[in-house]
Design a protein around this motif. Sequence first.
Motif, mmCIF file in Angstrom:
data_model
loop_
_atom_site.group_PDB
_atom_site.id
_atom_site.type_symbol
_atom_site.label_atom_id
_atom_site.label_comp_id
_atom_site.label_asym_id
_atom_site.label_seq_id
_atom_site.Cartn_x
_atom_site.Cartn_y
_atom_site.Cartn_z
ATOM 1 N N THR A 3 7.040 -6.294 -5.075
ATOM 2 C CA THR A 3 8.271 -6.088 -5.839
ATOM 3 C C THR A 3 8.015 -5.215 -7.061
ATOM 4 O OG1 THR A 3 9.209 -8.187 -5.088
ATOM 5 C CG2 THR A 3 10.114 -7.269 -7.127
ATOM 6 N N VAL A 4 6.943 -5.497 -7.790
ATOM 7 C CA VAL A 4 6.598 -4.715 -8.980
ATOM 8 C C VAL A 4 6.303 -3.259 -8.591
ATOM 9 C CG1 VAL A 4 4.889 -4.425 -10.831
ATOM 10 C CG2 VAL A 4 5.760 -6.710 -10.268
ATOM 11 N N ALA A 5 5.458 -3.072 -7.577
ATOM 12 C CA ALA A 5 5.078 -1.713 -7.161
ATOM 13 C C ALA A 5 6.263 -0.949 -6.592
ATOM 14 C CB ALA A 5 3.949 -1.783 -6.126
ATOM 15 N N ASP A 6 7.071 -1.612 -5.780
ATOM 16 C CA ASP A 6 8.213 -0.945 -5.158
ATOM 17 C C ASP A 6 9.279 -0.589 -6.187
ATOM 18 O OD1 ASP A 6 9.446 -0.059 -2.625
ATOM 19 O OD2 ASP A 6 10.958 -1.580 -3.117
ATOM 20 N N THR A 7 9.485 -1.458 -7.168
ATOM 21 C CA THR A 7 10.448 -1.168 -8.228
ATOM 22 C C THR A 7 10.022 0.075 -8.998
ATOM 23 O OG1 THR A 7 11.068 -3.499 -8.421
ATOM 24 C CG2 THR A 7 11.542 -2.076 -10.320
ATOM 25 N N ARG A 8 8.741 0.142 -9.332
ATOM 26 C CA ARG A 8 8.234 1.323 -10.034
ATOM 27 C C ARG A 8 8.457 2.574 -9.194
ATOM 28 N NH1 ARG A 8 3.262 0.165 -10.160
ATOM 29 N NH2 ARG A 8 2.690 1.476 -8.404
ATOM 30 N N ARG A 9 8.162 2.473 -7.906
ATOM 31 C CA ARG A 9 8.309 3.640 -7.029
ATOM 32 C C ARG A 9 9.771 4.067 -6.906
ATOM 33 N NH1 ARG A 9 5.848 4.653 -0.999
ATOM 34 N NH2 ARG A 9 5.995 6.890 -1.143
ATOM 35 N N ARG A 10 10.678 3.086 -6.774
ATOM 36 C CA ARG A 10 12.101 3.425 -6.693
ATOM 37 C C ARG A 10 12.603 4.059 -7.984
ATOM 38 N NH1 ARG A 10 14.746 -1.108 -6.531
ATOM 39 N NH2 ARG A 10 13.012 -2.516 -6.160
ATOM 40 N N MET A 35 0.837 -1.202 0.000
ATOM 41 C CA MET A 35 0.000 0.000 0.000
ATOM 42 C C MET A 35 0.870 1.250 0.000
ATOM 43 S SD MET A 35 -3.201 -0.896 -0.223
ATOM 44 C CE MET A 35 -2.404 -1.773 -1.559
ATOM 45 N N GLN A 36 1.972 1.230 0.742
ATOM 46 C CA GLN A 36 2.887 2.373 0.755
ATOM 47 C C GLN A 36 3.509 2.591 -0.623
ATOM 48 O OE1 GLN A 36 5.581 1.285 3.900
ATOM 49 N NE2 GLN A 36 4.276 2.154 5.489
ATOM 50 N N ALA A 37 3.685 1.503 -1.372
ATOM 51 C CA ALA A 37 4.257 1.588 -2.719
ATOM 52 C C ALA A 37 3.181 1.861 -3.770
ATOM 53 C CB ALA A 37 5.002 0.302 -3.049
ATOM 54 N N HIS A 38 1.938 2.018 -3.329
ATOM 55 C CA HIS A 38 0.803 2.307 -4.213
ATOM 56 C C HIS A 38 0.578 1.203 -5.248
ATOM 57 C CE1 HIS A 38 0.803 6.233 -2.338
ATOM 58 N NE2 HIS A 38 2.067 6.360 -2.665
ATOM 59 N N ALA A 39 0.541 -0.048 -4.775
ATOM 60 C CA ALA A 39 0.302 -1.191 -5.656
ATOM 61 C C ALA A 39 -1.062 -1.082 -6.330
ATOM 62 C CB ALA A 39 0.385 -2.488 -4.862
ATOM 63 N N THR A 40 -1.124 -1.572 -7.552
ATOM 64 C CA THR A 40 -2.363 -1.562 -8.331
ATOM 65 C C THR A 40 -2.693 -2.990 -8.770
ATOM 66 O OG1 THR A 40 -1.205 -1.327 -10.442
ATOM 67 C CG2 THR A 40 -1.773 0.725 -9.259
ATOM 68 N N ALA A 41 -3.904 -3.174 -9.295
ATOM 69 C CA ALA A 41 -4.283 -4.486 -9.823
ATOM 70 C C ALA A 41 -3.372 -4.870 -10.989
ATOM 71 C CB ALA A 41 -5.749 -4.487 -10.249
#
Length: 169
Positions: free
Chosen positions: A146-153, A86-92
């Motif tokens: 991993t996907v959401a955090d990578t995008r955020r980084r 949620m902190q990384a703003h994960a999406t479907a």
Amino acid sequence: MEKEADAAGISGSDTTLTVQTMQSWTGTGPTSFSSREGDDQVRTSERIINEAAQGILGYEESVDWFSSLEPFEQRAVLQEVVRYSMQAHATAEDGREGVSQSGVKPTITPAVLIVRAPILEQMGKILNLPPSEYVNSFRVLLSTFTVADTRRRETECRGSCSHPWHNMS
């Protein structure tokens, strides 16, 4: 000990924790990985989740660590991965990509749920699955994170990130 269990969101019969189990949960017992110098402030679960998401720790190593935990510990780790997601703003869409990277069949319950919106509601459903689904849930949630955090980084934190969890290496 019961107070610590309450603080972790564990109730009922799960509050009968052993010292060894609590030690392993907090990273001082047999299920912890060796700590790097100066890394004592980061909980074992936080370090493993973030190192796996950044490719520092192998995905299967993180799954092996998770599998070694007791079911109530696994549930707490699943909750932690959901918070980080949620902190990384994960999406479907992150969920769809995560499922493809997770190594699980796309027809298992956690994989079916994570690809639907609203993702927070779906993650709540995953957290409420029975313990027999925890390992697959971890695989799906960790891959989605991993996907959401990578995008955020790569976007928000590119070049000027001061988040300690984005500077694990």
